[in-house]
Design an enzyme around this catalytic site. Structure first.
Site, PDB file in Angstrom:
ATOM      1  N   SER A 132       0.830  -1.215   0.000  1.00 56.06           N
ATOM      2  CA  SER A 132       0.000   0.000   0.000  1.00 56.06           C
ATOM      3  C   SER A 132       0.853   1.249   0.000  1.00 56.06           C
ATOM      4  O   SER A 132       1.670   1.450   0.905  1.00 56.06           O
ATOM      5  CB  SER A 132      -0.869   0.060   1.266  1.00 56.06           C
ATOM      6  OG  SER A 132      -1.789  -0.968   1.270  1.00 56.06           O
ATOM      7  N   HIS A 170      -3.519   0.410  -4.716  1.00 55.22           N
ATOM      8  CA  HIS A 170      -2.916  -0.748  -5.370  1.00 55.22           C
ATOM      9  C   HIS A 170      -3.299  -0.707  -6.842  1.00 55.22           C
ATOM     10  O   HIS A 170      -4.470  -0.841  -7.181  1.00 55.22           O
ATOM     11  CB  HIS A 170      -3.453  -2.055  -4.764  1.00 55.22           C
ATOM     12  CG  HIS A 170      -2.926  -2.341  -3.401  1.00 55.22           C
ATOM     13  ND1 HIS A 170      -1.886  -3.186  -3.167  1.00 55.22           N
ATOM     14  CD2 HIS A 170      -3.300  -1.880  -2.191  1.00 55.22           C
ATOM     15  CE1 HIS A 170      -1.645  -3.244  -1.867  1.00 55.22           C
ATOM     16  NE2 HIS A 170      -2.486  -2.459  -1.256  1.00 55.22           N
ATOM     17  N   HIS A 190      -4.956  -9.673  -1.731  1.00 53.09           N
ATOM     18  CA  HIS A 190      -5.095 -10.028  -0.314  1.00 53.09           C
ATOM     19  C   HIS A 190      -6.224 -11.033  -0.174  1.00 53.09           C
ATOM     20  O   HIS A 190      -7.211 -10.985  -0.914  1.00 53.09           O
ATOM     21  CB  HIS A 190      -5.452  -8.795   0.529  1.00 53.09           C
ATOM     22  CG  HIS A 190      -4.493  -7.658   0.393  1.00 53.09           C
ATOM     23  ND1 HIS A 190      -4.544  -6.770  -0.660  1.00 53.09           N
ATOM     24  CD2 HIS A 190      -3.453  -7.266   1.161  1.00 53.09           C
ATOM     25  CE1 HIS A 190      -3.582  -5.880  -0.526  1.00 53.09           C
ATOM     26  NE2 HIS A 190      -2.893  -6.148   0.570  1.00 53.09           N
ATOM     27  N   TYR A 206      -8.386 -10.979   2.161  1.00 47.56           N
ATOM     28  CA  TYR A 206      -9.618 -10.288   2.576  1.00 47.56           C
ATOM     29  C   TYR A 206     -10.424  -9.731   1.407  1.00 47.56           C
ATOM     30  O   TYR A 206     -11.582  -9.360   1.565  1.00 47.56           O
ATOM     31  CB  TYR A 206      -9.314  -9.174   3.598  1.00 47.56           C
ATOM     32  CG  TYR A 206      -8.471  -8.024   3.092  1.00 47.56           C
ATOM     33  CD1 TYR A 206      -8.962  -7.108   2.159  1.00 47.56           C
ATOM     34  CD2 TYR A 206      -7.176  -7.849   3.547  1.00 47.56           C
ATOM     35  CE1 TYR A 206      -8.183  -6.061   1.693  1.00 47.56           C
ATOM     36  CE2 TYR A 206      -6.393  -6.811   3.093  1.00 47.56           C
ATOM     37  CZ  TYR A 206      -6.903  -5.913   2.161  1.00 47.56           C
ATOM     38  OH  TYR A 206      -6.128  -4.888   1.703  1.00 47.56           O
ATOM     39  N   GLU A 207      -9.814  -9.669   0.219  1.00 45.83           N
ATOM     40  CA  GLU A 207     -10.562  -9.201  -0.952  1.00 45.83           C
ATOM     41  C   GLU A 207     -11.554 -10.260  -1.432  1.00 45.83           C
ATOM     42  O   GLU A 207     -12.375  -9.984  -2.293  1.00 45.83           O
ATOM     43  CB  GLU A 207      -9.599  -8.843  -2.085  1.00 45.83           C
ATOM     44  CG  GLU A 207      -8.728  -7.634  -1.787  1.00 45.83           C
ATOM     45  CD  GLU A 207      -7.701  -7.377  -2.884  1.00 45.83           C
ATOM     46  OE1 GLU A 207      -8.053  -6.759  -3.885  1.00 45.83           O
ATOM     47  OE2 GLU A 207      -6.539  -7.814  -2.720  1.00 45.83           O
ATOM     48  N   ALA A 247       2.721  -2.119   4.182  1.00 46.82           N
ATOM     49  CA  ALA A 247       2.445  -1.124   5.222  1.00 46.82           C
ATOM     50  C   ALA A 247       1.958  -1.928   6.420  1.00 46.82           C
ATOM     51  O   ALA A 247       1.202  -2.883   6.255  1.00 46.82           O
ATOM     52  CB  ALA A 247       1.374  -0.153   4.755  1.00 46.82           C
ATOM     53  N   MET A 266      -1.769  -7.356   6.963  1.00 50.45           N
ATOM     54  CA  MET A 266      -2.747  -8.274   6.356  1.00 50.45           C
ATOM     55  C   MET A 266      -2.238  -8.899   5.062  1.00 50.45           C
ATOM     56  O   MET A 266      -3.024  -9.333   4.223  1.00 50.45           O
ATOM     57  CB  MET A 266      -4.049  -7.513   6.066  1.00 50.45           C
ATOM     58  CG  MET A 266      -4.610  -6.758   7.259  1.00 50.45           C
ATOM     59  SD  MET A 266      -5.980  -5.700   6.760  1.00 50.45           S
ATOM     60  CE  MET A 266      -6.213  -4.718   8.258  1.00 50.45           C
ATOM     61  N   SER A 267      -0.930  -8.925   4.906  1.00 46.91           N
ATOM     62  CA  SER A 267      -0.386  -9.480   3.651  1.00 46.91           C
ATOM     63  C   SER A 267       0.874 -10.278   3.969  1.00 46.91           C
ATOM     64  O   SER A 267       1.053 -10.757   5.076  1.00 46.91           O
ATOM     65  CB  SER A 267      -0.058  -8.337   2.682  1.00 46.91           C
ATOM     66  OG  SER A 267       0.983  -7.530   3.200  1.00 46.91           O
ATOM     67  N   ASN A 308       1.320   3.387  10.757  1.00 44.72           N
ATOM     68  CA  ASN A 308       0.541   3.892  11.902  1.00 44.72           C
ATOM     69  C   ASN A 308       0.955   3.060  13.108  1.00 44.72           C
ATOM     70  O   ASN A 308       1.438   1.940  12.947  1.00 44.72           O
ATOM     71  CB  ASN A 308      -0.967   3.696  11.642  1.00 44.72           C
ATOM     72  CG  ASN A 308      -1.297   2.242  11.343  1.00 44.72           C
ATOM     73  OD1 ASN A 308      -1.070   1.758  10.243  1.00 44.72           O
ATOM     74  ND2 ASN A 308      -1.795   1.540  12.338  1.00 44.72           N
ATOM     75  N   HIS A 348      -7.318   3.824   6.558  1.00 46.07           N
ATOM     76  CA  HIS A 348      -6.505   3.543   5.372  1.00 46.07           C
ATOM     77  C   HIS A 348      -5.905   4.843   4.832  1.00 46.07           C
ATOM     78  O   HIS A 348      -4.796   4.845   4.287  1.00 46.07           O
ATOM     79  CB  HIS A 348      -7.360   2.850   4.304  1.00 46.07           C
ATOM     80  CG  HIS A 348      -6.577   2.341   3.131  1.00 46.07           C
ATOM     81  ND1 HIS A 348      -5.517   1.460   3.253  1.00 46.07           N
ATOM     82  CD2 HIS A 348      -6.688   2.604   1.802  1.00 46.07           C
ATOM     83  CE1 HIS A 348      -5.017   1.201   2.046  1.00 46.07           C
ATOM     84  NE2 HIS A 348      -5.701   1.888   1.151  1.00 46.07           N
TER      85      HIS A 348
HETATM   86  N1  HPA Z   1      -3.125  -3.345  11.307  1.00 46.75           N
HETATM   87  C1  HPA Z   1      -3.173  -4.248  10.307  1.00 46.75           C
HETATM   88  N2  HPA Z   1      -2.744  -3.986   9.086  1.00 46.75           N
HETATM   89  C2  HPA Z   1      -2.217  -2.772   8.853  1.00 46.75           C
HETATM   90  C3  HPA Z   1      -2.135  -1.791   9.840  1.00 46.75           C
HETATM   91  C4  HPA Z   1      -2.624  -2.092  11.133  1.00 46.75           C
HETATM   92  O1  HPA Z   1      -2.575  -1.274  12.077  1.00 46.75           O
HETATM   93  N3  HPA Z   1      -1.568  -0.696   9.256  1.00 46.75           N
HETATM   94  C5  HPA Z   1      -1.314  -1.023   7.965  1.00 46.75           C
HETATM   95  N4  HPA Z   1      -1.710  -2.280   7.707  1.00 46.75           N
END
Ligand code: HPA
Length: 269
Positions: free
Chosen positions: A27, A58, A80, A82-83, A110, A208-209, A232, A244
């Site tokens: 990302s 993406h 991903h 989750y998609e 990320a 998540m990847s 973050n 996001h």
């Molecule tokens: N959690 C999960 N996936 C993420 C995060 C997060 O805080 N930041 C970027 N991808």
């Protein structure tokens, strides 16, 4: 499973030189592909066996060409779980890259910072991962042409490549953290209680990847360098909501550092 050889047969005639380095750009980190010289750009939806990426930030294309004098293939955008794709589709491009000639992969993402000594915008070398997806992309009959039934994961993230990245970061004056990435399914971010649990389990960053991709890369004996951009601090640490948009804003802010680190590493491969 979609046929890897069909995808390879589609891509190969479009490129003159075989790529030996693969890049998976997470990302907000797809900008690295814009640095590739004389790029051959192939949208995922043209390639047999590829599905469409649906996440903002993406792009969804392969970019093949020269970066730092090396022939690379970059995934500008990834798939991903989750998609709603099945795991075979998520890892399909990783297998295709291997059969295009890739021996080393730089896999980026990320991630949320769990380690409280980290700060937003830090880059983290992935030393190891914890697979908390309760899934494994190798479940099912083993394809012996790809790798062994029970792949070793004791050095999933190459020690040698990590040392190389540390040397490059030191030369460039980049503060590089090193830690454990925990992979979850998402797409909801974690709760503060989950983040405390993940910290207890030994995780420094969460995302998540990456985990399925690295398992498949290691199955095929591809060397992996993993880099997370701490976009973050994870839920509950700063007592502010996660979004996001924040993830994208942070990756945008640190992209120059990210670009110089990865390019510096590629120059030395
Ligand atoms: N959690 C999960 N996936 C993420 C995060 C997060 O805080 N930041 C970027 N991808």
């Amino acid at each position: 499973m979609a046929n890897v050889q069909d995808a390879v047969a589609y891509i190969q005639p479009k490129v003159t030189e075989k790529p030996t380095i693969g890049l998976v750009l997470g990302s907000g980190l797809g900008v690295l592909a814009d640095e590739i010289e004389n790029p051959v750009v192939i949208p995922y939806d043209e390639i047999p066996g590829f599905t469409k990426s649906t996440v903002a930030g993406h792009k969804g294309q392969l970019v093949i060409g020269k970066l730092q004098g090396k022939q690379v293939v970059a995934m500008q955008g990834r798939f991903h779980f989750y998609e709603g794709h099945d795991l075979d589709a998520v890892v399909f491009p990783i297998r295709v890259m291997k059969f295009l000639g890739v021996e080393t992969m730089v896999i980026t993402n990320a991630a949320g910072g769990i380690n409280e000594s980290y700060g937003e915008g830090n880059l983290m070398l992935i030393a190891d991962h914890i697979n908390l997806t309760a899934r494994n992309p190798l479940i099912g009959p083993n394809d012996e042409t790809m790798g062994t039934r029970f792949p070793d994961m004791s050095e999933a993230y190459s020690k040698e490549l990590r040392q190389l990245a540390k040397n490059v970061a030191a030369e460039l004056g980049i503060n590089l953290q090193e830690g454990v990435y925990v992979g979850l399914l998402g797409p909801s971010y974690e709760t503060p209680a989950e983040i405390r649990m993940l910290r207890t389990l030994g995780a420094d960053a969460v995302g998540m990847s990456t985990v399925p991709e690295v398992i498949v890369a290691r199955h095929m004996n591809v060397k992996v360098l993993g880099i997370s951009c701490i976009s973050n601090m994870a839920a509950g640490i700063l007592e502010q909501p996660l979004s996001h948009e924040e993830v994208m804003a942070t990756t945008e802010r640190v992209k120059a550092q990210f670009l110089s680190l990865v390019q510096g590493v590629i120059a030395k491969l």
